[in-house]
Motif scaffolding. Structure first.
Motif, short mmCIF file in Angstrom:
data_model
loop_
_atom_site.label_atom_id
_atom_site.label_comp_id
_atom_site.label_asym_id
_atom_site.label_seq_id
_atom_site.Cartn_x
_atom_site.Cartn_y
_atom_site.Cartn_z
N TYR A 1 48.59 28.08 47.88
CA TYR A 1 48.02 26.84 47.36
C TYR A 1 48.61 26.54 45.99
CZ TYR A 1 44.29 27.14 50.88
OH TYR A 1 43.58 27.19 52.05
N ALA B 1 47.07 32.98 48.50
CA ALA B 1 45.79 33.34 49.13
C ALA B 1 46.02 34.34 50.25
CB ALA B 1 45.11 32.09 49.65
N SER C 1 36.51 40.67 47.76
CA SER C 1 36.18 39.25 47.64
C SER C 1 37.37 38.52 47.04
CB SER C 1 34.95 39.10 46.75
OG SER C 1 34.78 37.75 46.40
N GLY C 2 37.82 37.45 47.72
CA GLY C 2 38.97 36.69 47.24
C GLY C 2 40.30 37.20 47.76
N SER C 3 40.28 38.15 48.71
CA SER C 3 41.53 38.75 49.19
C SER C 3 42.21 37.95 50.28
CB SER C 3 41.27 40.18 49.68
OG SER C 3 40.38 40.15 50.76
N GLY C 4 41.58 36.86 50.77
CA GLY C 4 42.24 36.01 51.76
C GLY C 4 41.69 36.11 53.17
N LYS C 5 40.51 36.69 53.34
CA LYS C 5 39.94 36.86 54.68
C LYS C 5 39.58 35.51 55.30
CE LYS C 5 36.55 39.40 53.13
NZ LYS C 5 36.87 39.29 51.69
N THR C 6 38.82 34.70 54.57
CA THR C 6 38.42 33.39 55.08
C THR C 6 39.65 32.52 55.33
OG1 THR C 6 36.29 33.49 53.97
CG2 THR C 6 37.09 31.30 54.53
N THR C 7 40.60 32.55 54.40
CA THR C 7 41.80 31.72 54.55
C THR C 7 42.56 32.12 55.82
OG1 THR C 7 41.90 31.60 52.15
CG2 THR C 7 43.86 30.90 53.35
N GLN D 1 31.43 30.89 56.81
CA GLN D 1 30.76 31.73 55.81
C GLN D 1 29.63 30.97 55.11
OE1 GLN D 1 33.54 33.23 52.89
NE2 GLN D 1 32.09 34.74 52.10
N HIS E 1 31.24 42.14 55.05
CA HIS E 1 31.23 43.11 53.95
C HIS E 1 30.40 44.34 54.28
CE1 HIS E 1 33.55 40.86 51.14
NE2 HIS E 1 32.77 39.80 51.23
N ARG F 1 42.06 30.88 35.96
CA ARG F 1 42.32 30.10 37.17
C ARG F 1 40.98 29.67 37.81
NH1 ARG F 1 42.25 31.15 43.07
NH2 ARG F 1 43.02 33.25 42.72
N GLU G 1 37.85 25.45 45.96
CA GLU G 1 39.07 26.24 45.80
C GLU G 1 38.78 27.72 45.55
OE1 GLU G 1 42.04 22.84 44.00
OE2 GLU G 1 40.71 23.88 42.60
N SER H 1 36.84 31.41 46.81
CA SER H 1 36.33 32.09 48.00
C SER H 1 34.81 32.14 47.90
CB SER H 1 36.89 33.50 48.08
OG SER H 1 36.19 34.36 47.19
N GLY H 2 34.14 32.46 49.03
CA GLY H 2 32.67 32.52 49.05
C GLY H 2 32.12 33.43 47.96
N GLY H 3 32.71 34.60 47.83
CA GLY H 3 32.22 35.57 46.85
C GLY H 3 32.55 35.18 45.41
N1 LIG Z 1 41.65 25.21 49.02
C1 LIG Z 1 42.07 26.12 48.15
N2 LIG Z 1 42.80 25.77 47.07
C2 LIG Z 1 43.22 26.69 46.19
N3 LIG Z 1 42.95 28.02 46.27
C3 LIG Z 1 42.23 28.43 47.32
C4 LIG Z 1 41.74 27.51 48.30
N4 LIG Z 1 41.03 28.22 49.23
C5 LIG Z 1 41.08 29.51 48.83
N5 LIG Z 1 41.79 29.64 47.68
C6 LIG Z 1 42.05 30.90 46.94
O1 LIG Z 1 42.56 31.83 47.88
C7 LIG Z 1 42.07 33.16 47.62
C8 LIG Z 1 41.49 33.74 48.90
O2 LIG Z 1 40.28 33.06 49.24
P1 LIG Z 1 39.45 33.41 50.56
O3 LIG Z 1 38.35 32.43 50.66
O4 LIG Z 1 40.37 33.51 51.71
O5 LIG Z 1 38.90 34.86 50.19
P2 LIG Z 1 37.92 35.84 51.00
O6 LIG Z 1 38.67 37.10 51.27
O7 LIG Z 1 37.32 35.13 52.14
O8 LIG Z 1 36.83 36.18 49.89
P3 LIG Z 1 35.20 36.31 50.00
O9 LIG Z 1 34.95 37.67 50.52
O10 LIG Z 1 34.80 36.16 48.57
O11 LIG Z 1 34.71 35.20 50.87
C9 LIG Z 1 41.10 33.02 46.46
O12 LIG Z 1 41.75 33.41 45.28
C10 LIG Z 1 40.78 31.53 46.42
O13 LIG Z 1 40.51 31.10 45.11
#
Ligand SMILES: Nc1ncnc2c1ncn2[C@@H]1O[C@H](COP(=O)(O)OP(=O)(O)OP(=O)(O)O)[C@@H](O)[C@H]1O
Ligand SMILES: Nc1ncnc2c1ncn2[C@@H]1O[C@H](COP(=O)(O)OP(=O)(O)OP(=O)(O)O)[C@@H](O)[C@H]1O
Ligand SMILES: [Mg+2]
Ligand SMILES: [Mg+2]
Lengths: 265, 285
Positions: A17, A33, A53-59, A102, A217, B150, B158, B160-162
């Motif tokens: 992104y 991401a 958290s934030g490692s890219g699982k949802t993405t 989520q 988690h 950031r 933008e 993540s959930g956590g």
């Molecule tokens: N639309 C977006 N624009 C910019 N950055 C994004 C966007 N969506 C996600 N990100 C970034 O991508 C990274 C991964 O996010 P993601 O939601 O995939 O994490 P996650 O592993 O699901 O975390 P969590 O366990 O907290 O839900 C994060 O740093 C987030 O800020």
């Protein structure tokens, strides 16, 4: 031919992104991401996905259902690349792959009642279904996730957090998909309701052969439901293997840190 | 603790009215919260945990759609029936919330940094100029966000959930409240960050004497951080007491069942037991 292609195979997936706050003239490194992730999900199996958290699982999950932009890499469905299809060409896969989000509240239309929310996917993918049949199917789905069918005329805000989460699960089950990306599907549920939802998912897998990408988690739940586990950190998979191995004898330092932090009591 | 409770809740009840029918979401909720105490609330999904907590400062639909009964004394001041302008002053500064669904409490059109900055400026007027941004980034760093700058520049969607959940925790803490209501504050967090957040909350209660009402489904967190626990089922409190006692010798069958259903690592079972399974087994035994 060698072995048949798995139901889903993700090859070197990257989702980048633009960095927030960066302007036209201020070039900045993108947010990586997801940064080169590969794995596969065989038909009728469950792949658990855990990580920071934030490692890219949802993405990763969103890219599979075409809700996140694929920067590079391939998403193969029985060997065919679906990552680059137009939304229109993707339509047949919308029925095959569903997602439990989520954030249940953000994913349910606040102006629709539950009947309308659960009917929508049925109207799209089973247009021949009668109104009465749709209503009966919605009642059955609500019962399956432990909610009262009498409440199908209520709106999302009239439910508790865990009840909304179960509405999201019911919606994903409605069209009998072949793969469900479950993003933290039981995080808001008490241990007993959580157990019944996990049992339900496993029963459906036995009966219908549904496959799951199960993001969570709670390591005990992941260990219980998964056939294979992936561990993510900073956009990449750092370790993968059987749940016994990953959660019993992890080799990557991050996985070890994760296991050490599980509260003991 | 013999000290005067900070929060004294008596017979709190919430009733919703829709389509001419009343639904009692919770009733008879009674507890004291001492300064610096962590009180956990556990129980069934839909048992009235969130609604009872929102009722403290009436963050619920207006009458007649929703009625709140009973008494909530905050440092001796009755909150039930207080006019909205007065309640608005209690929220944030004296009782701050970490909501169960973080997405709903952040404004989608402002950056995270802007929203936390507003909270900082409103509650800590001594922080001004460039210090505001520094305080915002420090608060995001304190909740374990890897790239605080950031995250501050990001819009809610933008993150993540956590990350969003932690941004909301940072915002609630920026208000330096007397009472923190944390409704499932760690559901979107991996266990390492979960641990870090719980340690942060434990430190704040030690250093600032902040009291915490902690709603959670996670018994590991209850056992490791709370002083007392309140167990809810079907809109009522079925059991309450010190955590060690309730966890080791639960009195109510519902509590016993709940504890028996906790899934644990390394315990491969074919099916996860539900409350019904537990009750059936104990009836046979
Ligand atoms: N639309 C977006 N624009 C910019 N950055 C994004 C966007 N969506 C996600 N990100 C970034 O991508 C990274 C991964 O996010 P993601 O939601 O995939 O994490 P996650 O592993 O699901 O975390 P969590 O366990 O907290 O839900 C994060 O740093 C987030 O800020
Ligand atoms: N605005 C509303 N209108 C009508 N009923 C509501 C409303 N909000 C909540 N309820 C009902 O009140 C009951 C208690 O809800 P509450 O949100 O307090 O549950 P909870 O214990 O927090 O559950 P969870 O663990 O699933 O979050 C539920 O049965 C819910 O359906
Ligand atoms: Mg996520
Ligand atoms: Mg709740």
């Amino acid at each position: 031919m060698n072995a048949p292609a798995p139901l889903l195979e993700v090859r070197d997936l990257k989702v980048h992104y633009p960095r927030p706050g960066a302007g036209w003239f201020r070039k900045a490194e993108p947010v990586r991401a997801v940064d080169g992730v590969s794995f596969s999900v065989p038909r009728g199996r469950t792949v658990g996905l855990v990580g920071e958290s934030g490692s890219g699982k949802t993405t990763t999950g969103r890219a599979i259902v075409k809700l996140a932009p694929v920067t590079s890499g391939e998403i193969l469905w029985e060997g065919r690349d679906i990552g680059r299809l137009s939304s229109r060409a993707f339509l047949p896969w919308r029925k095959k792959v569903q997602m439990v989000f989520q954030d249940p509240y953000g994913s349910l239309n606040p102006r629709s009642d539950i009947l309308a929310i659960l009917s929508e996917p049925l109207e799209i993918h089973f247009p021949e279904m009668s109104r009465a049949d749709r209503e009966a199917r919605c009642a059955e789905l609500l019962r399956k996730v432990g909610l009262k069918p009498e409440q199908m005329r209520r709106h999302p805000h009239e439910f508790s957090g865990g009840q909304r989460q179960r509405i999201g699960i019911a919606r994903a089950l409605a069209v009998q998909p072949e793969l469900i990306v479950c993003d933290e599907p039981v995080s808001a549920l008490d241990v007993s309701v959580q157990a019944s939802v996990v049992n339900l998912l496993q029963d459906l897998q036995e009966e219908l052969g549904v496959a799951y990408l199960f993001i969570a988690h709670d390591l005990a739940v992941v260990e219980h439901i998964s056939h294979h586990v992936l561990v993510m950190e900073k956009g990449v998979v750092v370790e993968q293997g059987s749940p016994e191995r990953i959660l019993g004898a992890p080799t990557h330092p991050y996985t070890r840190t994760l296991l050490d932090a599980v509260p003991r009591f | 603790m013999a000290s005067e409770p900070l929060l004294r809740v008596r017979d709190l009840g919430v009733t919703f009215r829709s389509g001419g029918a009343d639904t009692v979401a919770s009733s008879g909720v009674t507890y004291d919260l001492a300064p610096g105490e962590i009180l956990a609330v556990v129980g069934e999904s839909g048992s009235g945990k969130s609604v009872s907590a929102l009722a403290l400062t009436r963050l619920l639909p207006a009458a007649p759609a929703c009625r709140v009964t009973g008494s909530v004394l905050l440092e001796g001041e009755e909150l039930v029936g207080l006019p909205e302008e007065r309640l608005a002053k209690v929220r944030g500064k004296r009782i701050a919330y970490i909501f169960q669904e973080p997405g709903t409490s952040m404004n989608p059109v402002y950056t995270i940094g802007f929203q936390i900055a507003e909270a900082v400026k409103a509650h800590r007027p001594e922080v001004t100029g460039a210090d505001v941004r520094r305080t915002v980034e420090a608060s995001l760093d304190a909740v374990g966000i890897r790239e605080p700058a950031r995250a501050a520049d990001s819009y809610p969607h933008e993150l993540s959930g956590g990350m969003l959940q932690r941004a909301m925790i940072a915002m609630a803490l920026a208000c330096e409240p007397k009472v923190l209501v944390a409704d499932e504050p760690t559901t979107a967090l991996d266990v390492t960050i979960q641990k870090q957040i719980m340690e942060l909350l434990a430190r704040l209660r030690r250093e600032r004497g902040m009291s915490i009402l902690l709603i959670t489904h996670n018994f590991g967190i209850v056992a490791n951080t709370a002083d007392n626990v309140l167990v809810m089922s079907q809109g009522r409190v079925v059991e309450q007491g010190p955590v060690a006692r309730v966890m080791s010798a639960p009195e109510h069958p519902y509590t016993r069942g709940l504890i028996a259903c906790i899934p644990r690592l390394g315990q491969r079972r074919r099916r996860l037991p539900t409350l019904e399974d537990h009750l059936r087994e104990s009836a046979q035994a």
